[in-house]
Design a protein around this motif. Structure first.
Motif, PDB file in Angstrom:
ATOM      1  N   PHE A 181       1.726  -2.307  -4.266  1.00  0.00           N
ATOM      2  CA  PHE A 181       1.258  -0.640  -4.359  1.00  0.00           C
ATOM      3  C   PHE A 181      -0.188  -0.399  -4.099  1.00  0.00           C
ATOM      4  O   PHE A 181      -1.025  -1.588  -4.019  1.00  0.00           O
ATOM      5  CB  PHE A 181       1.833  -0.257  -5.803  1.00  0.00           C
ATOM      6  CG  PHE A 181       0.887  -0.334  -6.780  1.00  0.00           C
ATOM      7  CD1 PHE A 181      -0.046   0.661  -7.190  1.00  0.00           C
ATOM      8  CD2 PHE A 181       0.790  -1.530  -7.683  1.00  0.00           C
ATOM      9  CE1 PHE A 181      -0.915   0.601  -8.224  1.00  0.00           C
ATOM     10  CE2 PHE A 181      -0.219  -1.825  -8.460  1.00  0.00           C
ATOM     11  CZ  PHE A 181      -0.964  -0.530  -8.939  1.00  0.00           C
ATOM     12  N   LEU A 185       3.146  -4.687  -7.486  1.00  0.00           N
ATOM     13  CA  LEU A 185       3.997  -3.495  -8.109  1.00  0.00           C
ATOM     14  C   LEU A 185       4.457  -3.988  -9.438  1.00  0.00           C
ATOM     15  O   LEU A 185       4.821  -5.169  -9.562  1.00  0.00           O
ATOM     16  CB  LEU A 185       5.189  -3.466  -7.263  1.00  0.00           C
ATOM     17  CG  LEU A 185       6.301  -2.261  -7.306  1.00  0.00           C
ATOM     18  CD1 LEU A 185       5.414  -0.892  -6.848  1.00  0.00           C
ATOM     19  CD2 LEU A 185       7.331  -2.554  -6.952  1.00  0.00           C
ATOM     20  N   SER A 219       4.742   1.930  -9.547  1.00  0.00           N
ATOM     21  CA  SER A 219       5.720   1.546  -8.982  1.00  0.00           C
ATOM     22  C   SER A 219       6.128   2.229  -7.819  1.00  0.00           C
ATOM     23  O   SER A 219       7.183   2.091  -7.440  1.00  0.00           O
ATOM     24  CB  SER A 219       6.879   2.037 -10.393  1.00  0.00           C
ATOM     25  OG  SER A 219       6.569   3.702 -10.478  1.00  0.00           O
ATOM     26  N   CYS A 226       6.010   1.514  -4.425  1.00  0.00           N
ATOM     27  CA  CYS A 226       5.990   0.462  -3.415  1.00  0.00           C
ATOM     28  C   CYS A 226       5.287   0.824  -1.913  1.00  0.00           C
ATOM     29  O   CYS A 226       5.777   1.999  -1.374  1.00  0.00           O
ATOM     30  CB  CYS A 226       7.160  -0.455  -3.289  1.00  0.00           C
ATOM     31  SG  CYS A 226       6.823  -1.849  -2.172  1.00  0.00           S
TER      32      CYS A 226
END
Length: 136
Positions: free
Chosen positions: A34, A46, A55, A57
């Motif tokens: 991320f 991530l 969270s 991505c």
């Protein structure tokens, strides 16, 4: 099942697009990433139970990187050799282990649901990221 076991040396871009960016931590090929907008837009692993932001991505690393070096990552619609043994047709998601990838059957509370890819065969996958924002 648990997270897929990735051999970073076997991860490669088969077809599609990639980008590079500065790693905010040590990253291994095959880990989901991320963009940390609170830390100079550095790429980090991530982690779907850390926070909503962690969270989201952006791609899957296809190179190893140490902190502050460049990491290359595959973008959605790309096909990658995952460096892991997969089950064809299975959908895989971000894990609560930083950078990890797990099958959908292993999603659990309080994971954010971040779909990463579906296995094409026992080694390759087409990246099709869906950052749902939904928390279990």
């Amino acid at each position: 099942m648990a997270d897929i076991s990735v051999t970073p040396a076997n991860v490669e871009l088969v077809s599609g697009s990639h980008r590079s960016g500065v790693a905010g931590e040590a990253i291994s090929a095959g880990q989901a990433l991320f963009i940390d907008t609170t830390d100079s837009n550095q790429l980090k692993k991530l982690d779907v139970d850390l926070s909503a932001a962690a969270s989201v991505c952006c791609g899957i690393a296809i190179s190893n990187a140490s902190t502050s070096s460049l990491v290359v990552y595959a973008l959605p619609e790309s096909i990658i050799n995952t460096g892991a043994t997969l089950v064809a047709g299975t959908r895989y998601y971000g894990s609560d282990t930083a950078g990890g990838i797990k099958p959908g059957a292993d999603l659990s509370n309080p994971d954010y649901v971040t779909y990463l890819f579906t296995a094409i065969d026992t080694a390759t996958a087409r990246i099709a990221i869906d950052n749902t924002g939904v928390q279990l």
